[in-house]
Write an enzyme that holds these catalytic residues in place. Structure first.
Site, PDB file in Angstrom:
ATOM      1  N   CYS A   2     -20.189 -16.547  11.909  1.00  0.00           N
ATOM      2  CA  CYS A   2     -21.432 -17.255  11.588  1.00  0.00           C
ATOM      3  C   CYS A   2     -22.565 -16.266  11.807  1.00  0.00           C
ATOM      4  CB  CYS A   2     -21.615 -18.474  12.478  1.00  0.00           C
ATOM      5  SG  CYS A   2     -23.188 -19.339  12.210  1.00  0.00           S
ATOM      6  N   GLU A 104     -22.675 -18.743   4.329  1.00  0.00           N
ATOM      7  CA  GLU A 104     -21.502 -17.894   4.343  1.00  0.00           C
ATOM      8  C   GLU A 104     -21.308 -17.335   2.944  1.00  0.00           C
ATOM      9  OE1 GLU A 104     -19.749 -15.586   5.826  1.00  0.00           O
ATOM     10  OE2 GLU A 104     -19.581 -17.058   7.448  1.00  0.00           O
TER      11      GLU A 104
END
Length: 221
Positions: A2, A104
């Site tokens: 992340c 992402e």
């Protein structure tokens, strides 16, 4: 992993969501939060939630210098009770990082398409974090944190092989409670979040540049 997320909630909504008495800093809209920046975090202190800002990139209290921060923006849930940098913090220094979306990059052939992932209701959710305080040789105290990641749910598996741990709302008080030091119980919270409550959509590649912190970053393309 992340490595980018968003938080542009109204202060009053954040206070209500986490039962906060006050927000002692200016909460500005953030559309492209990146490692090494200061991020909003919540801890529980003597039974009440407190909000502050931590530098994203953990520097363990025992570290000799700041270089470790760049390698510790994330901590793997699967090994968190084994790694020297995380195992004590997992028991004693847990925090929540509020977010309303994260980014992402999905690999498509030889290209990568940035995706924004969020809740279907577009509400705030809680990323699981650990924090520590490091004192520099000059005596400057720096409060830092890391975000815990886990294996992907079915939504995320199509995008990336990791995802941040999202603590269920009903488990947030347990996660923040410093009196809870049962490693197995805490580890049971570090699961992939329910994909039925989440959605994802493609966004501009402008999010790849940390200097771009604009509403256009979250626009669907």
């Amino acid at each position: 992993m992340c490595g980018r997320f968003t938080l542009f909630v109204k202060p009053d909504d954040l206070k209500e969501r986490y039962s906060l008495e006050e927000i002692p800093f200016e909460l500005i809209p953030r559309y492209n939060i990146a490692p090494t920046q200061h991020i909003t975090a919540i801890i529980n202190d003597k039974g009440r939630n407190r909000i502050g800002q931590l530098k994203w990139g953990l520097i363990p209290s025992w570290s000799k210098d700041e270089k470790m921060a760049y390698k510790m923006i994330n901590a793997k849930a699967e090994t968190i009770r084994e790694k020297p940098s995380f195992k004590k913090l997992f028991i004693r220094k847990r925090c929540i990082i509020p977010a309303d979306g994260f980014y992402e990059w999905k690999k498509i052939d030889s290209d990568k398409q940035p995706m924004r992932i969020m809740m279907k209701d577009e509400g705030i959710f809680s990323l699981a974090g650990l924090y520590d305080t490091w004192t520099s040789p000059e005596g400057v105290r720096i409060n830092t944190c890391t975000i815990i990641t886990t294996k992907p749910n079915t939504l995320m598996a199509d995008i990336h092989d990791r995802m941040p741990v999202i603590i269920k709302r009903e488990d947030e008080s347990l996660w923040l409670n410093r009196d809870v030091q049962d490693g197995e119980l805490l580890e049971s919270l570090l699961l992939p979040f329910d994909e039925e409550q989440m959605k994802a959509y493609p966004v501009s590649k402008m999010v790849g540049n940390v200097r771009n912190d604009l509403p256009e970053c979250i626009a669907e393309i």
